[in-house]
Design an enzyme around this catalytic site. Structure first.
Site, PDB file in Angstrom:
ATOM      1  N   GLY A 167     -14.605  77.781  93.053  1.00 52.68           N
ATOM      2  CA  GLY A 167     -13.586  78.004  94.086  1.00 52.68           C
ATOM      3  C   GLY A 167     -12.351  78.759  93.614  1.00 52.68           C
ATOM      4  N   SER A 171     -17.874  80.638  92.173  1.00 48.67           N
ATOM      5  CA  SER A 171     -17.301  81.865  92.745  1.00 48.67           C
ATOM      6  C   SER A 171     -18.295  83.011  92.917  1.00 48.67           C
ATOM      7  CB  SER A 171     -16.099  82.331  91.913  1.00 48.67           C
ATOM      8  OG  SER A 171     -15.057  81.373  92.004  1.00 48.67           O
ATOM      9  N   ASN A 203     -24.782  75.515  98.782  1.00 53.46           N
ATOM     10  CA  ASN A 203     -24.197  74.170  98.825  1.00 53.46           C
ATOM     11  C   ASN A 203     -23.031  74.175  99.814  1.00 53.46           C
ATOM     12  OD1 ASN A 203     -23.109  71.669  98.366  1.00 53.46           O
ATOM     13  ND2 ASN A 203     -22.458  72.075  96.246  1.00 53.46           N
ATOM     14  N   TRP A 204     -23.279  73.593 100.995  1.00 54.31           N
ATOM     15  CA  TRP A 204     -22.238  73.607 102.033  1.00 54.31           C
ATOM     16  C   TRP A 204     -21.141  72.580 101.774  1.00 54.31           C
ATOM     17  CZ3 TRP A 204     -25.540  74.019 107.189  1.00 54.31           C
ATOM     18  CH2 TRP A 204     -26.019  75.329 107.304  1.00 54.31           C
ATOM     19  N   LYS A 205     -21.358  71.696 100.807  1.00 55.83           N
ATOM     20  CA  LYS A 205     -20.375  70.622 100.533  1.00 55.83           C
ATOM     21  C   LYS A 205     -20.041  69.903 101.845  1.00 55.83           C
ATOM     22  CE  LYS A 205     -18.923  73.192  96.504  1.00 55.83           C
ATOM     23  NZ  LYS A 205     -17.895  73.575  95.559  1.00 55.83           N
ATOM     24  N   GLU A 223     -22.460  75.399  86.068  1.00 55.20           N
ATOM     25  CA  GLU A 223     -21.287  75.656  86.910  1.00 55.20           C
ATOM     26  C   GLU A 223     -20.014  75.314  86.130  1.00 55.20           C
ATOM     27  OE1 GLU A 223     -22.140  75.465  91.437  1.00 55.20           O
ATOM     28  OE2 GLU A 223     -21.582  73.487  90.756  1.00 55.20           O
ATOM     29  N   GLU A 263     -17.881  67.952  91.255  1.00 53.26           N
ATOM     30  CA  GLU A 263     -17.022  67.249  92.233  1.00 53.26           C
ATOM     31  C   GLU A 263     -17.416  65.780  92.327  1.00 53.26           C
ATOM     32  OE1 GLU A 263     -17.695  70.043  95.378  1.00 53.26           O
ATOM     33  OE2 GLU A 263     -16.487  71.521  94.294  1.00 53.26           O
ATOM     34  N   HIS A 287     -23.082  67.168  90.455  1.00 55.01           N
ATOM     35  CA  HIS A 287     -22.104  68.232  90.713  1.00 55.01           C
ATOM     36  C   HIS A 287     -20.755  67.777  90.154  1.00 55.01           C
ATOM     37  CE1 HIS A 287     -19.484  71.027  92.743  1.00 55.01           C
ATOM     38  NE2 HIS A 287     -20.549  71.770  92.993  1.00 55.01           N
TER      39      HIS A 287
HETATM   40  P1  13P Z   1     -17.853  78.194  94.951  1.00 55.33           P
HETATM   41  O1  13P Z   1     -19.003  79.162  95.143  1.00 55.33           O
HETATM   42  O2  13P Z   1     -17.073  77.946  96.196  1.00 55.33           O
HETATM   43  O3  13P Z   1     -17.033  78.527  93.762  1.00 55.33           O
HETATM   44  O4  13P Z   1     -18.536  76.748  94.647  1.00 55.33           O
HETATM   45  C1  13P Z   1     -19.493  76.673  93.646  1.00 55.33           C
HETATM   46  C2  13P Z   1     -20.137  75.347  93.727  1.00 55.33           C
HETATM   47  O5  13P Z   1     -19.505  74.341  93.425  1.00 55.33           O
HETATM   48  C3  13P Z   1     -21.514  75.291  94.212  1.00 55.33           C
HETATM   49  O6  13P Z   1     -22.083  74.042  93.980  1.00 55.33           O
END
Ligand code: 13P
Length: 250
Positions: A165, A201, A6-8, A159, A93, A91
């Site tokens: 993160g 993470s 997931n590159w966000k 998650e 976020e 997600h």
């Molecule tokens: P990180 O791997 O940066 O913790 O992010 C996880 C995530 O939100 C994947 O969708």
């Protein structure tokens, strides 16, 4: 085994191009599926670049209607038309910043399925819920209210919000318990077996530890998926893990 990157809201045309150059010569395993989720605007660009590479592409979200006056949104139909096979939904976020609800996520999942996209539905508790022993109940509610009434295949990504993160990951027992529970609830409610990915993470140092937990069918990687060497190290570990287990079973 499924590795989701997931590159966000990261990377640009130039970095995507050099990323893909590394992938051209890489030997992918047919037992480990890699899927990249770029920012929506780069889906077409990436999809053309990976035409001859055995990896998939997906959207980071889709709206809960097929068409309409929804400025800035993307529909499941458009994602499919531009080469996506998967879509991440719910997600944390998006739940936090875009106020997505379990109900809207369920509708998006229904549209995704209608247009032949496999939804990856994200669930996860915050730190307070984990510390107060409310994580299991919270996830059960998310699952019950998010999963579509009918489906052939969905994937769940567990998650924990406090792990995204932060460099912190749950104890192996906590992951094992949650993944088992998610599979049990869905089997009970929908009579379907689902894959459950772990996200939060994930990196090349902890990937072996995470994959060795029962009922972990893959990972959803954020930060560590932005650098090709890190992502391929994770992918390579997943291949090794599977090979080791197959030999062990033989
Ligand atoms: P990180 O791997 O940066 O913790 O992010 C996880 C995530 O939100 C994947 O969708």
């Amino acid at each position: 085994m499924f590795i989701a990157a997931n590159w966000k809201m990261n990377l640009d045309k130039k970095s995507i191009q050099s990323f893909v150059e590394y992938l051209q010569s890489y030997k992918f395993s047919k037992n480990v599926q890699l899927c990249i989720f770029p920012p929506t605007i780069y889906i077409d660009f990436l999809s053309n670049l990976i035409r001859n590479i055995p990896i998939s592409i997906g959207g980071q979200n889709c709206h809960h209607q097929s068409f309409g006056a929804f400025t800035g949104e993307v529909s499941a139909i458009s994602l499919k038309e531009f080469g996506c096979d998967y879509v991440i939904l719910g997600h944390s976020e998006r739940r936090i910043y875009n106020k997505e609800t379990n109900e809207s996520i369920k509708k998006s999942a229904q549209f995704a399925i209608e247009y032949n996209l496999s939804p990856i539905i994200c669930v996860g508790e915050n730190l307070e819920q984990r510390e107060n022993g409310k994580a299991i109940d919270f996830i059960e509610k998310q699952i019950t209210n998010c999963i579509p009434d009918e489906f052939k295949e969905i994937i769940i990504a567990y998650e924990p919000i406090w792990s995204i993160g932060t460099g912190k990951i749950p104890h192996q027992d906590e992951i094992r318990e949650m993944h088992k529970y998610i599979k049990e609830i869905i089997l009970l409610k929908s009579k379907k077996k689902v894959k459950v990915l772990y996200g939060g993470s994930v990196n090349e140092q902890n990937i072996q530890e995470i994959l060795s937990v029962n009922n972990v069918d893959g990972v959803l990687v954020g930060g560590a998926s932005l650098k090709i060497k890190d992502l391929l190290a994770i992918y390579g570990s997943a291949v090794k893990h599977l090979e080791k287990n197959l030999i062990f079973k033989d």
